[in-house]
Scaffold this motif. Structure first.
Motif, PDB file in Angstrom:
ATOM      1  N   THR A 184       0.800  -1.232   0.000  1.00  0.00           N
ATOM      2  CA  THR A 184       0.000   0.000   0.000  1.00  0.00           C
ATOM      3  C   THR A 184       0.831   1.281   0.000  1.00  0.00           C
ATOM      4  O   THR A 184       0.490   2.237  -0.696  1.00  0.00           O
ATOM      5  CB  THR A 184      -0.949  -0.011   1.224  1.00  0.00           C
ATOM      6  OG1 THR A 184      -1.621  -1.265   1.273  1.00  0.00           O
ATOM      7  CG2 THR A 184      -1.954   1.109   1.135  1.00  0.00           C
ATOM      8  N   HIS A 213      -0.733   4.215   6.657  1.00  0.00           N
ATOM      9  CA  HIS A 213      -0.648   5.677   6.585  1.00  0.00           C
ATOM     10  C   HIS A 213      -0.208   6.313   7.897  1.00  0.00           C
ATOM     11  O   HIS A 213      -0.912   7.153   8.462  1.00  0.00           O
ATOM     12  CB  HIS A 213      -1.996   6.259   6.148  1.00  0.00           C
ATOM     13  CG  HIS A 213      -2.269   6.060   4.696  1.00  0.00           C
ATOM     14  ND1 HIS A 213      -1.615   6.767   3.713  1.00  0.00           N
ATOM     15  CD2 HIS A 213      -3.100   5.214   4.051  1.00  0.00           C
ATOM     16  CE1 HIS A 213      -2.055   6.383   2.520  1.00  0.00           C
ATOM     17  NE2 HIS A 213      -2.942   5.432   2.693  1.00  0.00           N
ATOM     18  N   HIS A 266      -8.630   3.330   7.328  1.00  0.00           N
ATOM     19  CA  HIS A 266      -7.507   3.276   6.379  1.00  0.00           C
ATOM     20  C   HIS A 266      -6.419   4.299   6.712  1.00  0.00           C
ATOM     21  O   HIS A 266      -5.250   4.056   6.464  1.00  0.00           O
ATOM     22  CB  HIS A 266      -8.033   3.502   4.964  1.00  0.00           C
ATOM     23  CG  HIS A 266      -6.968   3.402   3.919  1.00  0.00           C
ATOM     24  ND1 HIS A 266      -6.347   2.204   3.618  1.00  0.00           N
ATOM     25  CD2 HIS A 266      -6.388   4.335   3.120  1.00  0.00           C
ATOM     26  CE1 HIS A 266      -5.438   2.417   2.670  1.00  0.00           C
ATOM     27  NE2 HIS A 266      -5.436   3.697   2.361  1.00  0.00           N
TER      28      HIS A 266
END
Ligand SMILES: [Fe+2]
Length: 450
Positions: free
Chosen positions: A110, A154, A202
């Protein structure tokens, strides 16, 4: 070669086709001139299924693509699979519940960031994977045993303290953990955070003094998991809330603020403005209501949390679809004027890249204006990463880097644009083999990882 036929999932067509060769290319052709001050690596991660097939765009095996820039030259391009258990044994099934709970069984597909001398390939359900400077895999990272569960793709590097602020979510309790990694790369704080249920979280936000969790209605469903399906769905009964916590705080310090139902994969940035917290986000009206391919168009919105009055003002900034918002790394958690996003072409589909025209958007949040850098027909960028110019004075004094796919030549390039002018002619363009569409990346300067 993977054969494309009518059974091929959409995300594996066009420039979604995985690549099967790991290149090391030293003799790269450059048009224009690479600024000599750029000393580091642009590295971007993405899903590239080893078998050639993946049931969902998020399930492919992580492959990083990097270009090393130094002394005005493009020294090399490398693409490498992240050596996860799925590469060692392709029969391992990502949707097998026992595999989902093995924290080393990451797809690592990712994002990729540089912190505390390490390059980390990230995927939100598992441990980070450490890469070396040549993008070879070192192995999973559990911070000396301190990390007990998953680690977001993230995390945010605070430009003031150098800390890496992160979280992890789980389908089992505790559903959410806050994670604070010191500037030296040690996991120094783990806090269990109480939320209403297991949601897919997320990304999150940091400000100078706070973190802000986005507890949104994309909820895990164990029955779907047991059926071997992607185990998340939209839940109209799950309240959408933002949770504000001091960066050194605990669960008891979190204040929750209701917002209208929506989904946000990616905030652009957040900052404090007096007692308000301002957050710019790429907002979707919902996600995964009808199917796992139900992704409405994200658009730029601003949330302003009134921490005194207890309310959130929600404003739509633009109605053009756009994703992958970024601000300069030096302004993460601090007030930004400019933000950059990848425009999503009208009728975007993997199937017909020649029919699309890619754009990069630059938002001036002080003036409320925006600028569009148009790449032309059949040319499609990814996430625009801002790299500051040496001795730059203005916030936008620097470069935007992204891989651009050219449908006519079926090849890619690393493009370096002038962020201040948003001129569509790049300052430098490095010719590359085809780089499939992917997710997130970073400019990792040689001072972080050499
Ligand atoms: Fe993401």
């Amino acid at each position: 070669m993977t054969t494309i036929d009518e059974t091929t999932p959409l995300h594996l067509r066009g420039n979604g086709r995985p690549v099967h060769v790991e290149h090391t290319i030293g003799d790269l052709r450059v048009t224009g001139s690479i600024p000599r001050e750029l000393d580091g690596r642009y590295v971007r991660n993405g899903a590239n299924p080893l078998s050639g097939l993946s049931a969902h765009p998020f399930f492919g095996d992580g492959m990083v693509h990097g270009v090393r820039l130094r002394d005005g030259e493009a020294e090399w391009y490398r693409n490498r699979y992240v050596r996860t258990p799925f590469i060692a044994d392709p029969s391992v099934d990502i949707l097998d519940p026992s595999v989902m709970m093995d924290m080393t069984a990451s797809k690592a597909n990712t994002h990729v960031v540089g912190h505390a001398g390490r390059i980390l390939a990230l995927e939100e359900g598992h441990f980070p994977y450490v890469l070396d400077g040549d993008l070879e895999t070192v192995g999973p990272l559990d911070f000396g045993g301190a990390l007990a569960g998953s680690f977001t793709a993230h995390p945010k590097i605070c430009p003031v303290t150098g800390e890496l602020l992160a979280f992890g979510y789980s389908v089992l309790e505790p559903y959410l953990r806050y994670l604070r990694v010191s500037a030296a790369g040690e996991l120094v704080q783990t806090e269990n955070i109480t939320v209403g249920g297991p949601t897919m979280m997320h990304d999150f936000n940091v400000t100078r003094d706070h973190v802000v969790f986005m507890d949104l209605p994309a909820v895990f469903d164990m029955e779907m998991a047991m059926r071997g399906e992607m185990p998340i769905h939209w839940d109209d009964d799950y309240a959408a809330r933002l949770g504000v916590m001091p960066r050194h705080g605990t669960d008891a310090d979190v204040r929750w603020f209701d917002i209208n139902p929506c989904y946000v994969f990616h905030p652009m940035n957040a900052y404090e403005d007096g007692s308000d917290i301002v957050i710019d986000v790429a907002r979707l009206s919902h996600v995964w209501r009808d199917s796992m391919m139900d992704f409405p168009s994200p658009e730029l919105w601003r949330w302003t949390i009134d921490t005194v009055g207890g309310t959130v003002r929600e404003e739509q900034i633009d109605d053009r679809p756009a994703e992958f918002p970024r601000v300069p790394d030096a302004l993460v958690g601090l007030k930004h004027r400019y933000g950059y996003m990848m425009g999503i072409p009208e009728n975007a589909t993997y199937d017909d890249p020649k029919g699309q025209s890619g754009t990069i958007l630059k938002y001036d949040r002080d003036r409320g204006t925006s600028t569009e850098l148009a790449l032309g027909r059949g040319r499609i960028p990814g996430e625009p990463v801002f790299v500051p110019a040496a001795n730059g004075a203005a916030e936008d004094d620097g470069y935007l880097m992204t891989y651009v796919y050219d449908a006519d030549s079926d090849a890619s390039s690393l493009e370096v644009f002038d962020a201040a002018t948003m001129d569509s002619s790049p300052i430098a363009s490095v010719e590359l083999p085809r780089v499939p569409f992917g997710f997130h990346g970073s400019w990792i300067s040689a001072s972080v990882a050499n």
